[in-house]
Design an enzyme around this catalytic site. Structure first.
Site, PDB file in Angstrom:
ATOM      1  N   ASP A  27       0.767  -1.228  -0.004  1.00 30.96           N
ATOM      2  CA  ASP A  27      -0.092   0.157  -0.020  1.00 30.96           C
ATOM      3  C   ASP A  27       0.583   1.125  -0.213  1.00 30.96           C
ATOM      4  O   ASP A  27       1.933   1.397   0.428  1.00 30.96           O
ATOM      5  CB  ASP A  27      -0.854  -0.061   1.282  1.00 30.96           C
ATOM      6  CG  ASP A  27      -1.862   1.075   0.950  1.00 30.96           C
ATOM      7  OD1 ASP A  27      -2.219   1.270  -0.065  1.00 30.96           O
ATOM      8  OD2 ASP A  27      -2.599   1.319   2.341  1.00 30.96           O
ATOM      9  N   ASN A  29       1.391   3.316  -3.065  1.00 27.96           N
ATOM     10  CA  ASN A  29       1.846   3.748  -4.284  1.00 27.96           C
ATOM     11  C   ASN A  29       1.288   5.284  -4.436  1.00 27.96           C
ATOM     12  O   ASN A  29       2.041   6.343  -5.064  1.00 27.96           O
ATOM     13  CB  ASN A  29       1.380   2.990  -5.326  1.00 27.96           C
ATOM     14  CG  ASN A  29       1.919   1.648  -5.164  1.00 27.96           C
ATOM     15  OD1 ASN A  29       2.833   1.479  -4.477  1.00 27.96           O
ATOM     16  ND2 ASN A  29       1.521   0.653  -5.979  1.00 27.96           N
ATOM     17  N   ARG A  31       0.202   7.770  -2.505  1.00 25.93           N
ATOM     18  CA  ARG A  31       0.617   8.719  -1.609  1.00 25.93           C
ATOM     19  C   ARG A  31       2.209   9.025  -1.853  1.00 25.93           C
ATOM     20  O   ARG A  31       2.756   9.891  -1.727  1.00 25.93           O
ATOM     21  CB  ARG A  31       0.634   8.076  -0.026  1.00 25.93           C
ATOM     22  CG  ARG A  31      -0.786   8.835   0.479  1.00 25.93           C
ATOM     23  CD  ARG A  31      -0.925   7.707   1.761  1.00 25.93           C
ATOM     24  NE  ARG A  31      -1.439   6.578   1.422  1.00 25.93           N
ATOM     25  CZ  ARG A  31      -1.540   5.551   2.392  1.00 25.93           C
ATOM     26  NH1 ARG A  31      -1.232   5.751   3.451  1.00 25.93           N
ATOM     27  NH2 ARG A  31      -2.038   4.486   1.995  1.00 25.93           N
ATOM     28  N   TRP A  32       2.947   7.904  -2.198  1.00 21.45           N
ATOM     29  CA  TRP A  32       4.160   7.923  -2.577  1.00 21.45           C
ATOM     30  C   TRP A  32       4.383   9.065  -3.794  1.00 21.45           C
ATOM     31  O   TRP A  32       5.272  10.061  -3.844  1.00 21.45           O
ATOM     32  CB  TRP A  32       4.899   6.666  -3.070  1.00 21.45           C
ATOM     33  CG  TRP A  32       6.236   6.861  -3.539  1.00 21.45           C
ATOM     34  CD1 TRP A  32       7.576   6.697  -2.517  1.00 21.45           C
ATOM     35  CD2 TRP A  32       6.976   7.077  -4.846  1.00 21.45           C
ATOM     36  NE1 TRP A  32       8.627   6.765  -3.425  1.00 21.45           N
ATOM     37  CE2 TRP A  32       8.301   7.052  -4.720  1.00 21.45           C
ATOM     38  CE3 TRP A  32       6.411   7.416  -6.073  1.00 21.45           C
ATOM     39  CZ2 TRP A  32       9.267   7.298  -5.545  1.00 21.45           C
ATOM     40  CZ3 TRP A  32       7.325   7.776  -6.991  1.00 21.45           C
ATOM     41  CH2 TRP A  32       8.580   7.583  -6.969  1.00 21.45           C
ATOM     42  N   ARG A  40      -0.510   9.178  -9.791  1.00 22.93           N
ATOM     43  CA  ARG A  40      -0.647   7.849  -9.078  1.00 22.93           C
ATOM     44  C   ARG A  40      -0.110   6.542  -9.832  1.00 22.93           C
ATOM     45  O   ARG A  40       0.567   5.605  -9.312  1.00 22.93           O
ATOM     46  CB  ARG A  40      -2.001   7.548  -9.004  1.00 22.93           C
ATOM     47  CG  ARG A  40      -2.912   8.649  -7.926  1.00 22.93           C
ATOM     48  CD  ARG A  40      -4.367   8.092  -7.914  1.00 22.93           C
ATOM     49  NE  ARG A  40      -4.494   6.712  -7.157  1.00 22.93           N
ATOM     50  CZ  ARG A  40      -4.417   6.528  -6.028  1.00 22.93           C
ATOM     51  NH1 ARG A  40      -3.921   7.232  -5.094  1.00 22.93           N
ATOM     52  NH2 ARG A  40      -4.272   4.963  -5.674  1.00 22.93           N
ATOM     53  N   HIS A  44       2.615   3.574  -8.995  1.00 21.00           N
ATOM     54  CA  HIS A  44       2.581   2.334  -9.365  1.00 21.00           C
ATOM     55  C   HIS A  44       3.536   1.586  -9.886  1.00 21.00           C
ATOM     56  O   HIS A  44       4.213   0.440  -9.625  1.00 21.00           O
ATOM     57  CB  HIS A  44       1.194   1.862 -10.137  1.00 21.00           C
ATOM     58  CG  HIS A  44      -0.304   2.186  -9.316  1.00 21.00           C
ATOM     59  ND1 HIS A  44      -0.266   2.017  -7.880  1.00 21.00           N
ATOM     60  CD2 HIS A  44      -1.220   2.831  -9.762  1.00 21.00           C
ATOM     61  CE1 HIS A  44      -1.538   2.062  -7.753  1.00 21.00           C
ATOM     62  NE2 HIS A  44      -2.125   2.906  -8.567  1.00 21.00           N
ATOM     63  N   THR A  73     -10.889  -6.945  -5.382  1.00 17.05           N
ATOM     64  CA  THR A  73     -11.817  -7.023  -6.090  1.00 17.05           C
ATOM     65  C   THR A  73     -12.352  -5.423  -6.154  1.00 17.05           C
ATOM     66  O   THR A  73     -13.036  -5.049  -6.763  1.00 17.05           O
ATOM     67  CB  THR A  73     -13.199  -7.809  -5.411  1.00 17.05           C
ATOM     68  OG1 THR A  73     -12.959  -7.747  -3.741  1.00 17.05           O
ATOM     69  CG2 THR A  73     -12.824  -9.341  -5.847  1.00 17.05           C
ATOM     70  N   GLU A  74     -12.286  -4.732  -4.697  1.00 16.11           N
ATOM     71  CA  GLU A  74     -12.599  -3.359  -4.708  1.00 16.11           C
ATOM     72  C   GLU A  74     -11.772  -2.522  -5.611  1.00 16.11           C
ATOM     73  O   GLU A  74     -12.151  -1.409  -6.233  1.00 16.11           O
ATOM     74  CB  GLU A  74     -12.273  -2.915  -3.419  1.00 16.11           C
ATOM     75  CG  GLU A  74     -13.180  -3.525  -2.259  1.00 16.11           C
ATOM     76  CD  GLU A  74     -12.925  -4.838  -2.000  1.00 16.11           C
ATOM     77  OE1 GLU A  74     -11.732  -5.548  -2.036  1.00 16.11           O
ATOM     78  OE2 GLU A  74     -13.799  -5.718  -1.775  1.00 16.11           O
ATOM     79  N   ARG A  78     -11.884   1.829  -9.038  1.00 17.87           N
ATOM     80  CA  ARG A  78     -10.923   2.966  -9.248  1.00 17.87           C
ATOM     81  C   ARG A  78     -11.153   3.559 -10.673  1.00 17.87           C
ATOM     82  O   ARG A  78     -11.846   2.991 -11.580  1.00 17.87           O
ATOM     83  CB  ARG A  78      -9.347   2.604  -9.052  1.00 17.87           C
ATOM     84  CG  ARG A  78      -9.079   2.182  -7.434  1.00 17.87           C
ATOM     85  CD  ARG A  78      -7.721   1.896  -7.547  1.00 17.87           C
ATOM     86  NE  ARG A  78      -7.428   1.825  -6.052  1.00 17.87           N
ATOM     87  CZ  ARG A  78      -6.245   2.015  -5.440  1.00 17.87           C
ATOM     88  NH1 ARG A  78      -5.222   2.455  -5.959  1.00 17.87           N
ATOM     89  NH2 ARG A  78      -6.173   1.922  -3.864  1.00 17.87           N
ATOM     90  N   LEU A 138      11.070 -20.416  -5.100  1.00 13.95           N
ATOM     91  CA  LEU A 138      10.165 -19.644  -4.782  1.00 13.95           C
ATOM     92  C   LEU A 138       8.746 -19.712  -5.439  1.00 13.95           C
ATOM     93  O   LEU A 138       8.704 -19.618  -6.725  1.00 13.95           O
ATOM     94  CB  LEU A 138      10.473 -18.014  -4.785  1.00 13.95           C
ATOM     95  CG  LEU A 138       9.520 -16.991  -4.513  1.00 13.95           C
ATOM     96  CD1 LEU A 138       9.058 -16.883  -2.787  1.00 13.95           C
ATOM     97  CD2 LEU A 138       9.949 -15.670  -4.688  1.00 13.95           C
ATOM     98  N   GLU A 214       1.455 -13.683  12.061  1.00 18.16           N
ATOM     99  CA  GLU A 214       2.169 -12.515  12.717  1.00 18.16           C
ATOM    100  C   GLU A 214       1.866 -11.301  11.862  1.00 18.16           C
ATOM    101  O   GLU A 214       2.214 -11.515  10.517  1.00 18.16           O
ATOM    102  CB  GLU A 214       3.716 -12.933  12.920  1.00 18.16           C
ATOM    103  CG  GLU A 214       3.860 -13.850  13.896  1.00 18.16           C
ATOM    104  CD  GLU A 214       3.306 -13.477  15.269  1.00 18.16           C
ATOM    105  OE1 GLU A 214       3.425 -12.502  15.830  1.00 18.16           O
ATOM    106  OE2 GLU A 214       2.991 -14.367  15.850  1.00 18.16           O
TER     107      GLU A 214
HETATM  108  C1  FPP Z   1      -1.776   0.441  -3.240  1.00 20.12           C
HETATM  109  O1  FPP Z   1      -1.443   1.535  -3.587  1.00 20.12           O
HETATM  110  C2  FPP Z   1      -1.323  -0.635  -4.355  1.00 20.12           C
HETATM  111  C3  FPP Z   1      -2.132  -1.000  -5.249  1.00 20.12           C
HETATM  112  C4  FPP Z   1      -3.639  -0.779  -5.296  1.00 20.12           C
HETATM  113  C5  FPP Z   1      -1.828  -2.113  -6.347  1.00 20.12           C
HETATM  114  C6  FPP Z   1      -0.287  -2.645  -6.205  1.00 20.12           C
HETATM  115  C7  FPP Z   1       0.300  -2.478  -7.497  1.00 20.12           C
HETATM  116  C8  FPP Z   1       1.718  -2.526  -7.336  1.00 20.12           C
HETATM  117  C9  FPP Z   1       2.563  -2.622  -6.192  1.00 20.12           C
HETATM  118  C10 FPP Z   1       2.144  -2.404  -8.586  1.00 20.12           C
HETATM  119  C11 FPP Z   1       2.092  -3.254  -9.768  1.00 20.12           C
HETATM  120  C12 FPP Z   1       2.286  -4.786  -9.050  1.00 20.12           C
HETATM  121  C13 FPP Z   1       2.711  -5.709  -9.991  1.00 20.12           C
HETATM  122  C14 FPP Z   1       2.819  -7.069  -9.123  1.00 20.12           C
HETATM  123  C15 FPP Z   1       3.563  -5.545 -11.108  1.00 20.12           C
HETATM  124  P1  FPP Z   1      -2.764   2.462  -3.344  1.00 20.12           P
HETATM  125  O2  FPP Z   1      -2.746   3.291  -4.930  1.00 20.12           O
HETATM  126  O3  FPP Z   1      -3.637   2.436  -2.494  1.00 20.12           O
HETATM  127  O4  FPP Z   1      -1.805   3.812  -2.538  1.00 20.12           O
HETATM  128  P2  FPP Z   1      -2.552   5.058  -1.712  1.00 20.12           P
HETATM  129  O5  FPP Z   1      -3.279   4.274  -0.619  1.00 20.12           O
HETATM  130  O6  FPP Z   1      -1.278   5.865  -1.144  1.00 20.12           O
HETATM  131  O7  FPP Z   1      -3.253   5.804  -2.533  1.00 20.12           O
END
Ligand code: FPP
Length: 249
Positions: A27, A29, A31-32, A40, A44, A73-74, A78, A138, A214
């Protein structure tokens, strides 16, 4: 990384007490990206690089199963452009990782509603799962269009269908039968669940399976999550006293 650097990085990590299954809620991406005045999707993209680093570390230290919550699923709710970008990113990631998976004996698997994914993604995921099915390093398990409640509803329907056909007696349904009808039927429950970006919630992820996991929540946003922090969390995990509801004698 050379071997002396890697032994330094991993010093203090016991091979014997490694979690056999690590699950991660990636989680932060968005905010980063926001912090950097980027969009956004850039977040990602950077998140995909963090995924590569964590796969490599997991493989190097010998973790058997890594489950990554890549699309829930949610997440279908977006904006369309973001969903499309995530699907494109997934395609790009899978194509670029295919060679690495074969070279390093990584097996790809997925949990979630494969039928809801765009056809192109379905075909690619299926072909890489087929290609890597005999790899015994893995196991990289991607949660795609995954939601734990939907998974539980699916399991209930499957068991109800069997009961309706007279194949099982409802009174004889056991925890093992429930587990056997979840997407994760051939993967051990996660020993360790990590969530990045500081949110204290589970977000519909592996609700049944994390009964005794854990949990570790870090404030780090996913694109900034790297090897050193991952190793640090594994060390912290190894210090924890897992009792599974029992007492230590
Ligand atoms: C949450 O950040 C992240 C996601 C909804 C998707 C995860 C996707 C990746 C890490 C990149 C692609 C993945 C692969 C396997 C190539 P957010 O958008 O909810 O961040 P926020 O809460 O800060 O808005």
């Amino acid at each position: 990384m050379n071997s002396s650097q890697s032994s330094q990085l991993y010093s203090g990590l016991s091979k014997e007490k490694l979690p056999s299954h690590v699950a991660i809620i990636m989680d932060g991406n968005g905010r980063w990206a926001k912090k950097r005045l980027m969009n956004r999707i850039n977040g990602h993209e950077k998140g995909a690089d963090a995924v590569r680093a964590i796969i490599e570390t997991s493989r190097e230290i010998g973790i058997s199963n890594l489950t990554l919550y890549a699309f829930s699923t949610e997440n279908w709710q977006r904006p369309r452009a973001e969903v499309e970008a995530l699907m494109s990113l997934l395609i790009k990631f899978l194509k670029s990782e295919q060679k690495n998976m074969m070279e390093n004996s990584i097996r790809l698997s997925m949990i979630g509603q494969i039928e809801r994914l765009p056809e192109k993604v379905q075909t690619l995921v299926q072909s890489i799962m087929d290609l890597t099915k005999d790899n015994n390093g893995l196991r990289l398990n991607l949660a795609l269009s995954y939601g734990s409640r939907a998974e539980i509803v699916r399991m209930v329907r499957m068991l109800a269908e069997k009961a309706k056909k007279g194949l099982i007696d409802p009174i004889s349904i056991t925890e093992n039968m429930v587990a056997d009808n979840l997407y994760t039927r051939d993967i051990p429950d996660p020993d360790l669940l990590i969530r990045t970006s500081g949110e204290m919630r589970i977000s519909n992820f592996l609700l049944w399976q994390i009964a005794y996991s854990e949990i570790y929540v870090t404030d780090t946003l996913w694109p900034d999550f790297g090897k050193d922090e991952f190793i640090g969390i594994l060390k912290e995990y190894q210090k924890r006293d897992r009792r599974f509801g029992k007492v230590n004698t």
